[in-house]
Scaffold this motif. Structure first.
Motif, PDB file in Angstrom:
ATOM      1  N   ILE A   1       0.776  -1.285   0.033  1.00  0.00           N
ATOM      2  CA  ILE A   1      -0.086  -0.218   0.312  1.00  0.00           C
ATOM      3  C   ILE A   1       0.768   1.197   0.141  1.00  0.00           C
ATOM      4  O   ILE A   1       1.077   1.834   0.833  1.00  0.00           O
ATOM      5  N   VAL A   2       0.782   1.943  -0.974  1.00  0.00           N
ATOM      6  CA  VAL A   2       1.367   3.321  -1.356  1.00  0.00           C
ATOM      7  C   VAL A   2       0.872   3.994  -1.455  1.00  0.00           C
ATOM      8  O   VAL A   2       1.574   5.477  -1.734  1.00  0.00           O
TER       9      VAL A   2
ATOM     10  N   ARG B   1      -5.196   1.582  -0.888  1.00  0.00           N
ATOM     11  CA  ARG B   1      -5.807   0.967   0.892  1.00  0.00           C
ATOM     12  C   ARG B   1      -6.876   0.806  -0.033  1.00  0.00           C
ATOM     13  O   ARG B   1      -7.845  -0.044   0.902  1.00  0.00           O
TER      14      ARG B   1
ATOM     15  N   GLU C   1       1.479  -1.212   4.082  1.00  0.00           N
ATOM     16  CA  GLU C   1       2.870  -0.587   4.084  1.00  0.00           C
ATOM     17  C   GLU C   1       3.871  -0.926   3.803  1.00  0.00           C
ATOM     18  O   GLU C   1       4.237  -2.136   4.407  1.00  0.00           O
TER      19      GLU C   1
ATOM     20  N   SER D   1       5.828  -1.337  -7.678  1.00  0.00           N
ATOM     21  CA  SER D   1       5.700  -1.172  -5.979  1.00  0.00           C
ATOM     22  C   SER D   1       6.960  -1.604  -5.171  1.00  0.00           C
ATOM     23  O   SER D   1       7.037  -1.609  -3.940  1.00  0.00           O
TER      24      SER D   1
ATOM     25  N   HIS E   1       9.567  -1.070  -3.372  1.00  0.00           N
ATOM     26  CA  HIS E   1       9.603  -0.648  -1.770  1.00  0.00           C
ATOM     27  C   HIS E   1       9.490  -1.207  -0.269  1.00  0.00           C
ATOM     28  O   HIS E   1      10.033  -1.020   0.163  1.00  0.00           O
TER      29      HIS E   1
END
Length: 355
Positions: free
Chosen positions: A254-255, A260, A291, A330, A334
């Motif tokens: 979740i970025v 979300r 996250e 993502s 991340h």
């Protein structure tokens, strides 16, 4: 974790007006996701295979198209159902694919999961199994496939061979042959027993999305134990090459606020699930949603993810190219670097040495 790729279930169907995919759109999306993943430095594009269902079926046309459109990404399956295959024809296809892909194949094969059809492999012409699951049939055909890709004689030349330089009655192998293809074959294992046999055979291990045991231990811990059994069997068998091990997980970083809204955890998804498959109490892995810092912590605590060299992310392939590439990007930006991953710039990873 040295490599990660995506595992697509290849679903299609439903009303196009409501976002449903046609078979044509699913296949084109799969190619486009693979091309985008290759550009991101993702290591692998793998596809589930099921028959008599609106999903990916015979995978070779799709894998060949992906291989032709990409440069570095590994192309493969997770897994081909051997009950439905002609072993020598599959050996020819696999060798040709590996040559087209310049050695970028990771062909996952297994007995196969429960299918939509009742003993559907018999309608393909493969009869004689005395096992209601067809495991005996799958194993004998897989052994023939392995012999074929390793160049063992599978037939003899005619008395007057046509279009061949073979001597009369000489032993013949299937063609083409692709060097070291055997080392790029994976067996999909859902139990310790199968993992041990896989190691003894000198294959790579593709640990299943479920395990046919439920001891109360976490799915990751059960898988890690299975991986240990595989590596010990591989070592004891004295194989000289180095094996690879993959596990699959659903991971949704979740970025953004849109992430979300789309991937917010639903009740029950943050824990392993227990269910029945093939009349066996089995453990199914959880989904990881959160996250990046949270995901990094959770995946580092997952014993199987830490033990394997390759992580396959199961993606919502029906959701289209843009969303799926966003999920992969993502994760690549991340999460994956903190797990030891670096972008793929040279091609498939090599196996882990067996101490």
């Amino acid at each position: 974790m040295r490599a990660f790729g995506f595992l697509s279930f290849g679903h299609y169907g439903g009303s196009p007006a409501q976002g449903g995919l046609s078979a044509r759109q699913m296949l084109h999306d799969a190619i486009d996701i693979s091309v985008g993943a290759d550009e991101l430095g993702v290591n692998g594009a793998y596809f589930r295979v099921h028959h008599y269902a609106k999903q990916s079926t015979s995978p070779m046309p799709l894998l060949a198209a992906v291989a032709a459109r990409t440069q570095r990404i590994e192309v493969g399956t997770g897994v081909i159902d051997m009950r439905y295959e002609n072993p020598l024809y599959l050996a020819e296809e696999a060798a040709a694919l590996d040559l087209i892909a310049d050695g970028r194949v990771a062909l996952g094969i297994s007995r196969g999961a429960p299918e939509a059809a009742d003993r559907g492999w018999e309608s393909f012409g493969y009869t004689g199994s005395t096992d209601p699951r067809g495991a005996d049939l799958a194993q004998s055909k897989f052994e023939a496939f392995l012999q074929a890709i390793q160049g063992q004689p599978m037939a003899r030349a005619a008395a007057q061979p046509y279009m061949s330089d073979a001597a009369p009655h000489a032993p013949l192998r299937i063609e083409p042959q692709s060097p070291d293809l055997f080392q790029r074959i994976w067996w999909g294992a859902g139990s310790r027993e199968t993992a041990e046999r896989t190691g003894t055979q000198g294959l790579n291990l593709m640990s299943s999305t479920l395990l046919t045991e439920a001891t109360g231990a976490s799915f990751g811990d059960l898988q890690a134990e299975q991986i240990d059994v595989f590596r010990e069997a591989f070592r004891e068998a004295g194989h000289e090459h180095t094996p690879r091990v993959s596990v699959s997980r659903s991971v949704f970083p979740i970025v953004t606020e849109q992430d979300r809204r789309m991937f917010g955890m639903r009740p029950g998804e943050d824990s392993d699930q227990i269910g029945i498959i093939d009349n066996t109490r089995s453990t199914f892995g959880r989904s990881y949603t959160g996250e990046p810092d949270q995901l990094i912590e959770q995946l580092k605590a997952d014993a199987a993810v830490q033990s394997a060299d390759t992580l396959m992310l199961t993606i919502p392939s029906q959701a289209g190219v843009e969303l799926n590439l966003h999920i992969l990007e993502s994760f690549a930006q991340h999460v994956a670097p903190a797990l030891g991953w670096v972008p793929n710039t040279e091609g498939p990873v090599q196996g882990d040495p067996i101490a």
